[in-house]
Each structure stands twice: as structure tokens, then as C-alpha cells.
Design an enzyme around this catalytic site. Structure first.
Site, short mmCIF file in Angstrom:
data_model
loop_
_atom_site.label_atom_id
_atom_site.label_comp_id
_atom_site.label_asym_id
_atom_site.label_seq_id
_atom_site.Cartn_x
_atom_site.Cartn_y
_atom_site.Cartn_z
N ALA A 8 0.81 -1.23 0.00
CA ALA A 8 0.00 0.00 0.00
C ALA A 8 0.83 1.27 0.00
O ALA A 8 0.27 2.36 0.14
CB ALA A 8 -0.94 0.00 1.21
N ARG A 32 6.83 -2.41 2.51
CA ARG A 32 8.22 -2.38 2.98
C ARG A 32 8.72 -0.98 3.26
O ARG A 32 9.64 -0.80 4.04
CB ARG A 32 9.12 -3.04 1.93
CG ARG A 32 8.90 -4.53 1.77
CD ARG A 32 9.82 -5.12 0.73
NE ARG A 32 9.56 -4.54 -0.58
CZ ARG A 32 10.37 -4.67 -1.63
NH1 ARG A 32 11.51 -5.34 -1.51
NH2 ARG A 32 10.04 -4.14 -2.79
N VAL A 55 6.17 -9.07 2.59
CA VAL A 55 5.27 -10.21 2.51
C VAL A 55 6.01 -11.52 2.24
O VAL A 55 5.46 -12.60 2.47
CB VAL A 55 4.18 -10.00 1.44
CG1 VAL A 55 3.26 -8.85 1.82
CG2 VAL A 55 4.78 -9.80 0.06
N ASN A 81 -2.46 -7.24 -2.64
CA ASN A 81 -2.05 -6.38 -3.74
C ASN A 81 -0.54 -6.40 -4.00
O ASN A 81 -0.10 -6.16 -5.11
CB ASN A 81 -2.49 -4.94 -3.44
CG ASN A 81 -1.86 -3.93 -4.39
OD1 ASN A 81 -2.20 -3.87 -5.56
ND2 ASN A 81 -0.92 -3.15 -3.89
N TYR A 147 6.22 -13.89 -14.73
CA TYR A 147 5.21 -12.97 -14.20
C TYR A 147 3.81 -13.48 -14.54
O TYR A 147 2.93 -13.58 -13.67
CB TYR A 147 5.40 -11.56 -14.76
CG TYR A 147 4.28 -10.63 -14.36
CD1 TYR A 147 4.14 -10.19 -13.04
CD2 TYR A 147 3.32 -10.21 -15.29
CE1 TYR A 147 3.10 -9.37 -12.66
CE2 TYR A 147 2.27 -9.38 -14.91
CZ TYR A 147 2.16 -8.97 -13.61
OH TYR A 147 1.12 -8.15 -13.22
N PRO A 177 -6.32 -6.53 -13.93
CA PRO A 177 -6.17 -5.36 -14.79
C PRO A 177 -5.26 -5.65 -15.99
O PRO A 177 -4.40 -6.54 -15.94
CB PRO A 177 -5.51 -4.32 -13.87
CG PRO A 177 -5.54 -4.92 -12.49
CD PRO A 177 -5.60 -6.38 -12.67
N GLY A 178 -5.46 -4.85 -17.03
CA GLY A 178 -4.55 -4.84 -18.16
C GLY A 178 -3.58 -3.68 -18.02
O GLY A 178 -2.96 -3.49 -16.97
N LEU A 179 -3.47 -2.88 -19.07
CA LEU A 179 -2.51 -1.78 -19.11
C LEU A 179 -2.92 -0.68 -18.13
O LEU A 179 -3.98 -0.08 -18.27
CB LEU A 179 -2.44 -1.21 -20.53
CG LEU A 179 -1.36 -0.17 -20.82
CD1 LEU A 179 0.02 -0.82 -20.81
CD2 LEU A 179 -1.63 0.50 -22.17
N GLU A 184 4.33 2.61 -10.40
CA GLU A 184 5.75 2.26 -10.52
C GLU A 184 5.97 0.91 -11.19
O GLU A 184 7.11 0.44 -11.30
CB GLU A 184 6.39 2.23 -9.13
CG GLU A 184 6.33 3.57 -8.40
CD GLU A 184 6.85 3.46 -6.98
OE1 GLU A 184 7.01 2.31 -6.49
OE2 GLU A 184 7.09 4.51 -6.36
#
Length: 251
Positions: A8, A32, A55, A81, A147, A177-179, A184
Site C-alpha cells: 500500500a 516495505r 510479505v 495487492n 510474471y 487489470p490490463g494496461l 511504478e
């Protein structure tokens, strides 16, 4: 509701935290980067608690979550997330350490957080696990190798958790989600090459973090008897391409 969001400190996670905070929910933000988390916590006010941990470290996950005060401890929604993509090289040129980092974060991190909080949800007879996937789980692309495989794992894990949890009052969803621009994600993927990262979104109108946060919030706020299994979302400027046929020149 008490909502716990991993990863987050920026991007999707920060946007999701802000979206739930607007409703007055208690928000637990984790990541982190402690300074960023603390800054976001100050912005969100007394209904926010920040926990700094990685995590990938199962013991750290457990220790941190056990420090939550009583009014935050019963987590109603876990948004898994935290995740990343590293590199875009073909598999035969990929960096094995980067493969390990993606597996440890995108898979092991999700398993650790889920395993820590799921028993309490089942005991209370309510809860929601929302996993952040990707369209890469179903639509492969060159260089997506590990990935995409980690996100395929997340999709299948979500379905299998749902099978385990039927009738318990605990829901499970995956957002794909896509693009998405303005985060970041690509900067990390290209190891800080901001010019290359920006080129991914050139001349497009991609999704943004708030679009993804809205999808997460919508899924979480359906009536308790409604379980949205998955939401797959792309910008209008993106779609799946034709299958590749590699043709060799004739001798």
C-alpha cells in the site's frame, strides 16, 4: 469494516486504501517502505494503521499482524495487492534471481497473508479475500514468462479458495487489470529505466490506479450473498492480438 491492503505504499495499494477510507472503513496499510506508509497513514487519519513488513517473510507477516489493536484485529477484507514484475527478456535470457523474487512476492506473499487472516474470517463467518491478478494470467506475451505464470497461479488459487470456502460466509475474488499507467510497475520491471517505462504508455489512455481501486471497492461492497469471482479490465486502447505465426524465409 476492517480492510487490510498489502503493497500500500504506492500505486494500486495506496489508491485502494484511500477509496475504502472515504467510506469511513478502518484501513490497515502494509508494505516495505515505512516512511511512505506513515505519510499515507497521516493523510488517512485515525482510522488507519501502518505496518511495515515484507510479505516474502512469513514470520514477519505473522508478527506484524499480531500487533494490531483490538478494534483493527478482526480483518474483514484482505486485499492481496503486493506484487511486481521484473524484466521482459525471453525465458532463455532471464535472470533467475528475478524469477525467484516474482515467485516469492506474487505467490508466497499472497499465501502467507491469506493463511494468517483466513482462519479468523471463517471463525467469524464473514470476510473477503481479494487477490490482485492480471490479464497476463490468461493472455501470454513475449517476456511475460514467470510474471504471467504467477498471475495464473493467483487466478487458480482464487477459484480453489472459493471451492474450500463455500458456505462459510467468506468470499474470494480476483481483479485482473490490463494496461495501467501512473504507477511504478513498469519502472520496477525495467529496473529504473524511466524512459523505457514511459514508452509503454505512449499515445495511449491506460487505466489508472483509481480505476483499479474502484473495481476492488465495487467487488467488496456487493451484498453478502453475492460473490464476484473475477473482474477482468482493460483500457479501451488495449485488446488481445492475433496468434503469432513465425514464417521462415524460403531458400
Amino acid at each position: 469494516m476492517n480492510v487490510c491492503i498489502t503493497g500500500a505504499s504506492s500505486g494500486f495499494g495506496a489508491a485502494i486504501a484511500r477509496r475504502f477510507a472515504r467510506d469511513g472503513d478502518r484501513v490497515i496499510i502494509t508494505g516495505r517502505r515505512a516512511e511512505r506508509l506513515e505519510a499515507l497513514a497521516r493523510d488517512l487519519g485515525p482510522n488507519c494503521r501502518a505496518l511495515s513488513f515484507d510479505v516474502r517473510d512469513r514470520q514477519a507477516v505473522g508478527r506484524a499482524l499480531k500487533t494490531l489493536p483490538e478494534d483493527f484485529a478482526a480483518v474483514d477484507i484482505l486485499v492481496n495487492n503486493a506484487g511486481l514484475s521484473l524484466g521482459l527478456e525471453p525465458a532463455y535470457q532471464a535472470n533467475l534471481d528475478e524469477w525467484d523474487a516474482m515467485v516469492d512476492t506474487n505467490i508466497t506473499g499472497v499465501l502467507s497473508c491469506t493463511h494468517q487472516l483466513l482462519p479468523g474470517m471463517v471463525e467469524r463467518g464473514r470476510g473477503h479475500i481479494i487477490n490482485m491478478g492480471s490479464v497476463a494470467a490468461q493472455f501470454p506475451y513475449p517476456g511475460g514468462n514467470v510474471y504471467g505464470a504467477t498471475k495464473a497461479f493467483i487466478y487458480q488459487l482464487s477459484l480453489n479458495l472459493r471451492a474450500d470456502l463455500v458456505g462459510t460466509g467468506v468470499r474470494v475474488s480476483v481483479i485482473e487489470p490490463g494496461l495501467v499507467g501512473g504507477t511504478e510497475f513498469s519502472n520496477v520491471r525495467f529496473r529504473g529505466d524511466n524512459t523505457r517505462a514511459a514508452g509503454i504508455y505512449a499515445d495511449t489512455t491506460p487505466l489508472n490506479a483509481d480505476d483499479v481501486a474502484d473495481a476492488v471497492h465495487w467487488v467488496a461492497t456487493r451484498p453478502p450473498h453475492v460473490n464476484i469471482l473475477s473482474v477482468q479490465m482493460m483500457p479501451e486502447s488495449q485488446a488481445f492480438g492475433p496468434l503469432v505465426v513465425k514464417r521462415k524465409p524460403q531458400a
